[in-house]
Write an enzyme that holds these catalytic residues in place. Sequence first.
Site, PDB file in Angstrom:
ATOM      1  CB  SER A 156      -0.990  -0.121   1.335  1.00  0.00           C
ATOM      2  OG  SER A 156      -1.358   1.248   1.532  1.00  0.00           O
ATOM      3  CE1 TYR A 169      -4.554  -2.010   5.382  1.00  0.00           C
ATOM      4  CE2 TYR A 169      -3.013   0.085   4.771  1.00  0.00           C
ATOM      5  CZ  TYR A 169      -4.010  -0.796   4.148  1.00  0.00           C
ATOM      6  OH  TYR A 169      -4.109  -1.018   2.930  1.00  0.00           O
TER       7      TYR A 169
HETATM    8  P1  NAD Z   1     -11.404  -6.364   0.074  1.00  0.00           P
HETATM    9  O1  NAD Z   1     -12.043  -5.989   1.335  1.00  0.00           O
HETATM   10  O2  NAD Z   1     -12.349  -5.821  -1.190  1.00  0.00           O
HETATM   11  O3  NAD Z   1     -10.708  -7.585  -0.031  1.00  0.00           O
HETATM   12  C1  NAD Z   1      -9.945  -8.018   0.930  1.00  0.00           C
HETATM   13  C2  NAD Z   1     -10.084  -9.653   1.031  1.00  0.00           C
HETATM   14  O4  NAD Z   1      -9.433 -10.299   2.066  1.00  0.00           O
HETATM   15  C3  NAD Z   1     -11.315 -10.397   0.787  1.00  0.00           C
HETATM   16  O5  NAD Z   1     -11.368 -11.472  -0.168  1.00  0.00           O
HETATM   17  C4  NAD Z   1     -11.400 -10.867   2.113  1.00  0.00           C
HETATM   18  O6  NAD Z   1     -12.513 -12.016   2.290  1.00  0.00           O
HETATM   19  C5  NAD Z   1     -10.154 -11.400   2.359  1.00  0.00           C
HETATM   20  N1  NAD Z   1      -9.829 -11.615   3.931  1.00  0.00           N
HETATM   21  C6  NAD Z   1     -10.049 -10.702   4.970  1.00  0.00           C
HETATM   22  N2  NAD Z   1      -9.801 -11.555   6.240  1.00  0.00           N
HETATM   23  C7  NAD Z   1      -9.515 -12.666   5.657  1.00  0.00           C
HETATM   24  C8  NAD Z   1      -8.866 -13.843   6.619  1.00  0.00           C
HETATM   25  N3  NAD Z   1      -8.776 -13.701   7.753  1.00  0.00           N
HETATM   26  N4  NAD Z   1      -8.438 -15.018   5.908  1.00  0.00           N
HETATM   27  C9  NAD Z   1      -8.652 -14.966   4.499  1.00  0.00           C
HETATM   28  N5  NAD Z   1      -9.137 -13.829   3.587  1.00  0.00           N
HETATM   29  C10 NAD Z   1      -9.237 -12.680   4.413  1.00  0.00           C
HETATM   30  O7  NAD Z   1     -10.074  -5.158   0.017  1.00  0.00           O
HETATM   31  P2  NAD Z   1      -9.338  -4.750  -1.393  1.00  0.00           P
HETATM   32  O8  NAD Z   1      -9.587  -3.090  -1.128  1.00  0.00           O
HETATM   33  O9  NAD Z   1      -9.327  -5.439  -2.505  1.00  0.00           O
HETATM   34  O10 NAD Z   1      -7.708  -4.771  -0.368  1.00  0.00           O
HETATM   35  C11 NAD Z   1      -6.889  -5.866  -0.687  1.00  0.00           C
HETATM   36  C12 NAD Z   1      -5.417  -5.701  -0.596  1.00  0.00           C
HETATM   37  O11 NAD Z   1      -5.241  -4.609  -1.307  1.00  0.00           O
HETATM   38  C13 NAD Z   1      -5.479  -5.575   0.851  1.00  0.00           C
HETATM   39  O12 NAD Z   1      -4.019  -5.957   1.349  1.00  0.00           O
HETATM   40  C14 NAD Z   1      -5.359  -3.884   1.218  1.00  0.00           C
HETATM   41  O13 NAD Z   1      -4.737  -3.524   2.280  1.00  0.00           O
HETATM   42  C15 NAD Z   1      -4.807  -3.630   0.047  1.00  0.00           C
HETATM   43  N6  NAD Z   1      -4.801  -2.145  -0.233  1.00  0.00           N
HETATM   44  C16 NAD Z   1      -6.141  -1.815  -0.759  1.00  0.00           C
HETATM   45  C17 NAD Z   1      -6.237  -0.398  -1.172  1.00  0.00           C
HETATM   46  C18 NAD Z   1      -7.703   0.223  -1.364  1.00  0.00           C
HETATM   47  O14 NAD Z   1      -7.740   1.449  -1.584  1.00  0.00           O
HETATM   48  N7  NAD Z   1      -8.626  -0.572  -1.757  1.00  0.00           N
HETATM   49  C19 NAD Z   1      -5.277   0.397  -1.077  1.00  0.00           C
HETATM   50  C20 NAD Z   1      -4.075  -0.028  -1.059  1.00  0.00           C
HETATM   51  C21 NAD Z   1      -3.746  -1.535  -0.590  1.00  0.00           C
END
Ligand code: NAD
Length: 274
Positions: A156, A169
Amino acid sequence: MRRTPIELAQGISKMIKDKAAVITGSTSGIGLAYARALAAQGVNVMINGFGDPAKIEAERQSIEADFGVTCIYSNADMTKPDEIGAMIAHAAETFGSVDILINNAGIQHVEAIENFPPEKWDAIIAINLSSSFHTIRHAIPLMKKAGWGRVINTASAHALVASPFKSAYVAAKHGIAGLTKTVALEVAEDNITVNAICPGYVWTPLVEAQIPDTMKARGLTEEEVKRDVLLAAQPTKKFVTVDQVAAMAIFLCSDAASCMTGTILPMDGGWTAK
Ligand code: NAD
């Protein structure tokens, strides 16, 4: 034989077709985009994460139908090292190996340090950081045996800079940057690359869901919430898309990227340039 830059870039599907990938946290958002993008290149995929079992099964079937690959699902909980080990073993048993590992599962909690619930700290460190240690330690021997591998960690912008109230985080994401660099050095001569992608705000259901409440709480329009609240840190004032993040992962799997390892790659609309 020397390959031109275009041939290197275009040779991706030929190179990774029939390989096998495990993508943690891929039942929605960025993870699902990675899974579909890899499947579109002919890669067999294991998806993982939580959600409505019927919806997950429908997504699994649609990946198989749309791309003609094998897609399996693991409900392994990324807070549980034993389940993570079993998940990698299940993928290796089904596909013969794990060639591409994408660590993507993640959660967030926003609160001042003095009120931050210790159990939230533990969960975020477990899911956003320690799970990657466990997937990597199980997958690397398989990649070494196969003589090729790609590890991609979704970090991130918060792997590079901090924001207040996101202590767990930011600590986990800075940690994943360190893990990425360390493992990259350990496997540098094994034809395995290890990189981290650092998105800024990405348009996912998670982000979209925050908009109506924020509009109500702050008396703002949808556009104002997006521009002045969510994208305040992002100079382009545009969300990164899940497909742009997935495209970077596909590039990192290509031969064109075989000399890129240990990198922490921002994709954040200029956020960390400031
Ligand atoms: P999201 O909530 O759509 O996806 C998260 C995924 O993780 C889901 O499939 C959820 O079921 C899974 N998950 C959560 N807890 C879990 C567990 N204990 N065991 C197994 N799976 C689990 O979120 P996203 O926005 O797609 O985020 C995905 C990644 O990208 C994360 O690591 C997040 O930190 C990172 N990220 C997101 C953003 C953003 O703006 N959306 C920005 C930077 C980084």
